[in-house]
Design a protein around this motif. Sequence first.
Motif, mmCIF file in Angstrom:
data_model
loop_
_atom_site.group_PDB
_atom_site.id
_atom_site.type_symbol
_atom_site.label_atom_id
_atom_site.label_comp_id
_atom_site.label_asym_id
_atom_site.label_seq_id
_atom_site.Cartn_x
_atom_site.Cartn_y
_atom_site.Cartn_z
ATOM 1 N N MET A 19 0.837 -1.189 0.000
ATOM 2 C CA MET A 19 0.000 0.000 0.000
ATOM 3 C C MET A 19 0.874 1.243 0.000
ATOM 4 N N LEU A 20 0.480 2.236 -0.802
ATOM 5 C CA LEU A 20 1.189 3.505 -0.887
ATOM 6 C C LEU A 20 0.222 4.640 -0.579
ATOM 7 N N THR A 27 -9.367 4.648 -1.895
ATOM 8 C CA THR A 27 -8.352 3.688 -2.327
ATOM 9 C C THR A 27 -8.569 3.264 -3.774
ATOM 10 N N ILE A 28 -7.450 3.163 -4.509
ATOM 11 C CA ILE A 28 -7.448 2.584 -5.853
ATOM 12 C C ILE A 28 -6.751 1.227 -5.765
ATOM 13 N N LYS A 38 2.372 -7.460 -9.087
ATOM 14 C CA LYS A 38 2.045 -6.096 -8.647
ATOM 15 C C LYS A 38 3.135 -5.085 -8.964
ATOM 16 N N GLU A 39 4.379 -5.540 -9.151
ATOM 17 C CA GLU A 39 5.483 -4.608 -9.339
ATOM 18 C C GLU A 39 5.341 -3.802 -10.623
ATOM 19 N N ILE A 40 4.804 -4.411 -11.674
ATOM 20 C CA ILE A 40 4.670 -3.668 -12.932
ATOM 21 C C ILE A 40 3.620 -2.575 -12.791
ATOM 22 N N MET A 41 2.584 -2.833 -12.011
ATOM 23 C CA MET A 41 1.559 -1.809 -11.791
ATOM 24 C C MET A 41 2.108 -0.688 -10.909
ATOM 25 N N LYS A 42 2.899 -1.065 -9.930
ATOM 26 C CA LYS A 42 3.514 -0.054 -9.061
ATOM 27 C C LYS A 42 4.504 0.798 -9.843
ATOM 28 N N LYS A 47 3.685 6.930 -8.775
ATOM 29 C CA LYS A 47 3.848 8.383 -8.682
ATOM 30 C C LYS A 47 2.646 9.147 -9.239
ATOM 31 N N THR A 48 1.574 8.436 -9.495
ATOM 32 C CA THR A 48 0.344 9.083 -9.974
ATOM 33 C C THR A 48 -0.710 9.059 -8.872
ATOM 34 N N PHE A 49 -1.786 9.783 -9.071
ATOM 35 C CA PHE A 49 -2.916 9.816 -8.134
ATOM 36 C C PHE A 49 -2.469 9.954 -6.669
ATOM 37 N N PRO A 50 -1.722 11.024 -6.342
ATOM 38 C CA PRO A 50 -1.200 11.177 -4.979
ATOM 39 C C PRO A 50 -2.278 11.393 -3.926
ATOM 40 N N SER A 51 -3.485 11.768 -4.335
ATOM 41 C CA SER A 51 -4.561 12.022 -3.369
ATOM 42 C C SER A 51 -5.352 10.762 -3.038
ATOM 43 N N TYR A 52 -4.898 9.617 -3.555
ATOM 44 C CA TYR A 52 -5.564 8.347 -3.301
ATOM 45 C C TYR A 52 -4.597 7.364 -2.660
ATOM 46 N N GLN A 53 -5.121 6.531 -1.796
ATOM 47 C CA GLN A 53 -4.350 5.414 -1.277
ATOM 48 C C GLN A 53 -4.262 4.352 -2.366
ATOM 49 N N HIS A 54 -3.069 3.800 -2.574
ATOM 50 C CA HIS A 54 -2.866 2.781 -3.597
ATOM 51 C C HIS A 54 -2.769 1.406 -2.944
#
Length: 239
Positions: A19-20, A27-28, A38-42, A47-54
């Motif tokens: 989780m980021l 949450t997205i 999951k690493e390719i998605m991370k 570094k996108t959508f900073p206002s959402y929990q990943h």
Amino acid sequence: MAKKEILFQNSTYALAYEMLHLGQPQTILFLHGWGSNKEIMKQAFAKTFPSYQHLYLDLPGFGQSSINDVIDTMTYAHIVQSFLDELHIKPCMIVGHSYGGKVATILNPETLVLLSSAGIIAPKSLKVRTKIALFKMLKPFAPRSLYRLFATKDVDGMSQTMYEILKIVVNEDFSEKFLARKAKTFIFWGQEDRATPLLSGQKIHALIQGSHFYPLDGDHFFFLKQNREIEKTLLEFGF
């Protein structure tokens, strides 16, 4: 990275996740494609959508997540939903690439983002049809070790369990599930995609009423370079 054990249909799945941007109110969930993790998605979206929990998850049998039984995509979705319930998370958006798009579609989030999604069965080429016919002819006489010679490259290095799963999920037609989707859906596609051709994206767009379709430069992994364009497009819709 963390792990969460999920008990589903008398089998335990140890699911690896990360989780980021912790503490953000919404949450997205990001779901990878077949043969990935999951690493390719991370890599694409950290570094996108900073206002959402990943939330980045290794689907069962991929990355650091375990697999026990031969399952179909519906079961994958049930396991992921159980995982989300255990974490008390209801994603406002699910981003699914390729096979992850099928799982995301079943989960039916408020906002669905499909990246070159699987789910439309494309006509097989003459080369592939010939290969299948040859395999069926030789199957009664060939040792099991020769099966991999006829298998897709997607199963390279994978267990027999995952190979059996692939044989099931590759033939799942999601047309009816796409047709049943009524909520907000955004479809992004690599214009040079050969794994899931652009025509498949156009068909999904036609099936999902009110969906938005964006062909972008790139192949099946176009989102690695188009991450900012995807973010910009979604933010323009108020996300």
